[in-house]
Every structure is written in C-alpha cells, then in structure tokens.
Design an enzyme around this catalytic site. Structure first.
Site, PDB file in Angstrom:
ATOM      1  N   CYS A  81       0.833  -1.208   0.000  1.00  0.00           N
ATOM      2  CA  CYS A  81       0.000   0.000   0.000  1.00  0.00           C
ATOM      3  C   CYS A  81       0.874   1.268   0.000  1.00  0.00           C
ATOM      4  O   CYS A  81       1.473   1.592  -1.014  1.00  0.00           O
ATOM      5  CB  CYS A  81      -0.986  -0.032   1.160  1.00  0.00           C
ATOM      6  SG  CYS A  81      -2.363   1.134   0.960  1.00  0.00           S
ATOM      7  N   HIS A 189      -3.068  -5.338   1.401  1.00  0.00           N
ATOM      8  CA  HIS A 189      -2.443  -5.579   2.702  1.00  0.00           C
ATOM      9  C   HIS A 189      -2.483  -7.068   3.087  1.00  0.00           C
ATOM     10  O   HIS A 189      -3.333  -7.484   3.880  1.00  0.00           O
ATOM     11  CB  HIS A 189      -3.192  -4.797   3.791  1.00  0.00           C
ATOM     12  CG  HIS A 189      -3.049  -3.314   3.724  1.00  0.00           C
ATOM     13  ND1 HIS A 189      -2.068  -2.633   4.397  1.00  0.00           N
ATOM     14  CD2 HIS A 189      -3.778  -2.384   3.070  1.00  0.00           C
ATOM     15  CE1 HIS A 189      -2.192  -1.333   4.167  1.00  0.00           C
ATOM     16  NE2 HIS A 189      -3.224  -1.164   3.359  1.00  0.00           N
ATOM     17  N   GLU A 191      -0.653  -8.519   5.119  1.00  0.00           N
ATOM     18  CA  GLU A 191      -0.263  -8.657   6.522  1.00  0.00           C
ATOM     19  C   GLU A 191      -1.458  -8.666   7.469  1.00  0.00           C
ATOM     20  O   GLU A 191      -1.308  -9.031   8.640  1.00  0.00           O
ATOM     21  CB  GLU A 191       0.723  -7.546   6.914  1.00  0.00           C
ATOM     22  CG  GLU A 191       0.147  -6.154   7.023  1.00  0.00           C
ATOM     23  CD  GLU A 191       0.016  -5.430   5.700  1.00  0.00           C
ATOM     24  OE1 GLU A 191      -0.334  -4.231   5.719  1.00  0.00           O
ATOM     25  OE2 GLU A 191       0.263  -6.052   4.633  1.00  0.00           O
TER      26      GLU A 191
END
Length: 208
Positions: A81, A189, A191
C-alpha cells in the site's frame, strides 16, 4: 539455512503486522528508524500507512538518502500500500514536496480506489503464488489503496483487479502487484489477512 534478517521501516504504519508475518515465515526482523539500522540487513519491508507522513518522517529521521542508496545497491524490498507508493518512481495525486525512493519503474496513483469508506476486499490471482497446484486465490484487502497506472518494461505484473470487484467495474484490470529485480510491491495488505504467502514469496526472493 540461516534465517535472513529483514528490516521493517518503523516510522509509521502497520509495522507490528509485518513483523509478525515475517517471523511466522522464518525471518529475523529488525525495526528501522535510523540509518545505522539499515546496516547488515538482507531485505526491508515498507509497510502500509499514510505515504505523505512516511515521506516526511523519512526526512526527519534522515533515512531517505541512506535508504535510497541501499535500494540502488540492490537491497531487496517489499512495500504494501503506502510502501508501494514510496518505492515508485512516479506518484500521481500527492503533495509536490513528497519524497519517493525510485526503486520501481512504475507510476502509482494515491488513493486510487477512493476514500476510506470505499475500502474493499476481493479474491486475486497472484502470479507465482496462486498459479501453483491446488493453490487458493489470495484475498486482497484494499484500504485507501493505490494502483499502478503504468509499469515500465522491466516490471513484472503479478496481480490485477478482477472484473466486477468495484462498483461499475471502474477498477477492472488495474495493476495491484508488481516486481522488478529484487523489489516487490502490492497495493493491498496481506499482513492483515493471515495469508502468509506474499511474505513467504518475499523471503524466498531475499534468500535467492
């Protein structure tokens, strides 16, 4: 094989989530806030967050020039991002004084998908990951995300937005994951999803 040491730029953004994902796939991690903390790294992650804030803090912490030099010397990097924005060579819809690191030959548009309320999720096909036998699609989480408007000839496109993922299909086919040499970037994202495959992919890039 010795676990690689991967730094996580820790000036702003979702640092903790990247640290957890990297450790889960066998990497050692180090938060990076000063130029000295770049020494001895095998790779670095630039997390999501607010790109103009990260840009400003790179200057405050005197990290911009050393990090730019390390990337130019071949330090592997992954940006998610805002990290993708920071790694780009050209940025649209940003402040005129914002810095970037010129590690990827791409043009990125900030907040391309819209405001926070227009954040969304979509299943993605990711070259080198979801095209393996019996691999499931990757869930992409897009939060005020950028997309890649243009990729240079040395850039490999790894994922695009599938048809119908956004209202009126306005983002159909937009580029959301790329690699060039030892630099990887996603506009989504991984994560935050618990899917470790992008981090595994990056750690393998670092190892090789």
């Amino acid at each position: 094989m010795t676990a690689p040491t991967i730094g996580v730029l820790a000036v702003q953004g979702d640092v903790r989530e990247h640290v957890a994902a990297l450790r889960a796939v066998g990497a050692q991690t180090r938060p990076v806030r000063t130029p000295d903390e770049l020494d001895g790294l095998d790779g670095i992650v630039l997390p999501g967050g607010e790109s103009t804030t990260i840009s400003k803090l790179l200057t405050v912490f005197e990290l911009e020039k050393p990090l730019r030099a390390a990337l130019a010397d071949g330090l592997p990097a992954y940006g998610s991002c805002a990290g993708m924005i920071m790694l780009a060579s050209r940025i649209l819809d940003t402040r005129p004084d914002a810095c970037h690191l010129d590690a990827l030959d791409i043009t990125v548009r900030r907040n391309a998908f819209g405001r926070q309320v227009e954040s969304f999720e979509s299943d993605l096909e990711f070259a080198g990951i979801t095209d393996r036998p019996e691999a499931a699609p990757m869930r992409g989480v897009f939060i005020r995300a950028p997309w890649v408007e243009e990729a240079g000839p040395g850039v490999t496109v790894l994922a695009t937005v599938p048809a119908g993922a956004t209202p009126e299909g306005r983002a159909d086919g937009r580029i959301v994951a790329v690699a060039q040499g030892s630099v990887l970037a996603t506009s989504f994202h991984p994560e935050v999803t618990g899917d470790l495959r992008v981090h595994e992919y990056f750690v393998e890039m670092v190892r090789h």
